[in-house]
Design a protein around this motif. Structure first.
Motif, PDB file in Angstrom:
ATOM      1  N   UNK A   1       0.846  -1.186   0.000  1.00 56.28           N
ATOM      2  CA  UNK A   1       0.000   0.000   0.000  1.00 56.28           C
ATOM      3  C   UNK A   1       0.884   1.239   0.000  1.00 56.28           C
ATOM      4  N   UNK A   2       0.651   2.119  -0.976  1.00 55.99           N
ATOM      5  CA  UNK A   2       1.345   3.401  -1.050  1.00 55.99           C
ATOM      6  C   UNK A   2       0.364   4.491  -0.655  1.00 55.99           C
ATOM      7  N   UNK A   3       0.750   5.326   0.304  1.00 59.86           N
ATOM      8  CA  UNK A   3      -0.063   6.462   0.732  1.00 59.86           C
ATOM      9  C   UNK A   3       0.556   7.712   0.129  1.00 59.86           C
ATOM     10  N   UNK A   4      -0.213   8.461  -0.670  1.00 57.62           N
ATOM     11  CA  UNK A   4       0.333   9.610  -1.382  1.00 57.62           C
ATOM     12  C   UNK A   4      -0.492  10.868  -1.143  1.00 57.62           C
ATOM     13  N   UNK A   5       0.183  12.004  -1.232  1.00 62.73           N
ATOM     14  CA  UNK A   5      -0.470  13.312  -1.283  1.00 62.73           C
ATOM     15  C   UNK A   5      -0.363  13.799  -2.719  1.00 62.73           C
ATOM     16  N   UNK A   6      -1.440  14.381  -3.250  1.00 63.03           N
ATOM     17  CA  UNK A   6      -1.465  14.865  -4.622  1.00 63.03           C
ATOM     18  C   UNK A   6      -1.734  16.363  -4.601  1.00 63.03           C
ATOM     19  N   UNK A   7      -0.938  17.099  -5.386  1.00 64.16           N
ATOM     20  CA  UNK A   7      -1.122  18.541  -5.502  1.00 64.16           C
ATOM     21  C   UNK A   7      -1.263  18.898  -6.979  1.00 64.16           C
TER      22      UNK A   7
ATOM     23  N   UNK B   1       2.983  14.304  -7.000  1.00 61.53           N
ATOM     24  CA  UNK B   1       2.608  13.254  -6.051  1.00 61.53           C
ATOM     25  C   UNK B   1       3.771  13.031  -5.098  1.00 61.53           C
ATOM     26  N   UNK B   2       3.462  12.997  -3.814  1.00 60.34           N
ATOM     27  CA  UNK B   2       4.473  12.761  -2.791  1.00 60.34           C
ATOM     28  C   UNK B   2       4.107  11.483  -2.052  1.00 60.34           C
ATOM     29  N   UNK B   3       5.030  10.522  -2.040  1.00 56.60           N
ATOM     30  CA  UNK B   3       4.788   9.276  -1.316  1.00 56.60           C
ATOM     31  C   UNK B   3       5.014   9.543   0.165  1.00 56.60           C
ATOM     32  N   UNK B   4       3.994   9.322   0.973  1.00 60.31           N
ATOM     33  CA  UNK B   4       4.042   9.596   2.407  1.00 60.31           C
ATOM     34  C   UNK B   4       4.450   8.350   3.187  1.00 60.31           C
TER      35      UNK B   4
ATOM     36  N   UNK C   1      -4.085  10.309   0.267  1.00 63.59           N
ATOM     37  CA  UNK C   1      -4.355  10.876   1.583  1.00 63.59           C
ATOM     38  C   UNK C   1      -5.000  12.251   1.447  1.00 63.59           C
ATOM     39  N   UNK C   2      -4.378  13.133   0.669  1.00 65.99           N
ATOM     40  CA  UNK C   2      -4.960  14.449   0.429  1.00 65.99           C
ATOM     41  C   UNK C   2      -4.795  14.793  -1.045  1.00 65.99           C
ATOM     42  N   UNK C   3      -5.756  15.538  -1.566  1.00 69.32           N
ATOM     43  CA  UNK C   3      -5.682  16.079  -2.918  1.00 69.32           C
ATOM     44  C   UNK C   3      -5.936  17.572  -2.790  1.00 69.32           C
TER      45      UNK C   3
END
Length: 89
Positions: A3-9, A28-31, A76-78
């Motif tokens: 499972x990869x948890x990412x933040x997208x901007x 995309x930042x892998x958290x 996680x967040x967009x």
């Protein structure tokens, strides 16, 4: 499952051809990464006299991969923000 948890901007801008704000840059930042563990159904491949055993994700389509090899990406967040002069364009 890995499972990869990412933040997208999304960075948006407007241009003469499309006056409505639209994304032109997505980052995309892998958290976090939760590993799925070793492959449970490795595949043996042969080429002439050479034999190799590889994880199923390297050979099988996603629907036939074992549970350990499947990948899930959770967002996680967009966030969406407008382009500013300080941003690289």
């Amino acid at each position: 499952m890995t499972i990869y948890l990412v933040d997208i901007e999304h960075i948006t801008h407007t241009c003469p051809g499309a006056p409505e704000p639209h994304p032109y840059d997505t980052r995309r930042t892998v958290i976090d990464v939760i590993p799925g563990g070793p492959c449970r159904t490795p595949v043996t491949i042969r080429c002439g006299t050479t034999t190799a055993v590889i994880p199923c994700y390297r050979h099988e389509p996603a629907k036939r991969q074992c549970g350990a090899c499947r990948i899930i990406v959770r967002e996680r967040t967009i966030t969406t923000r407008p382009h500013t002069n300080g941003d690289a364009a």
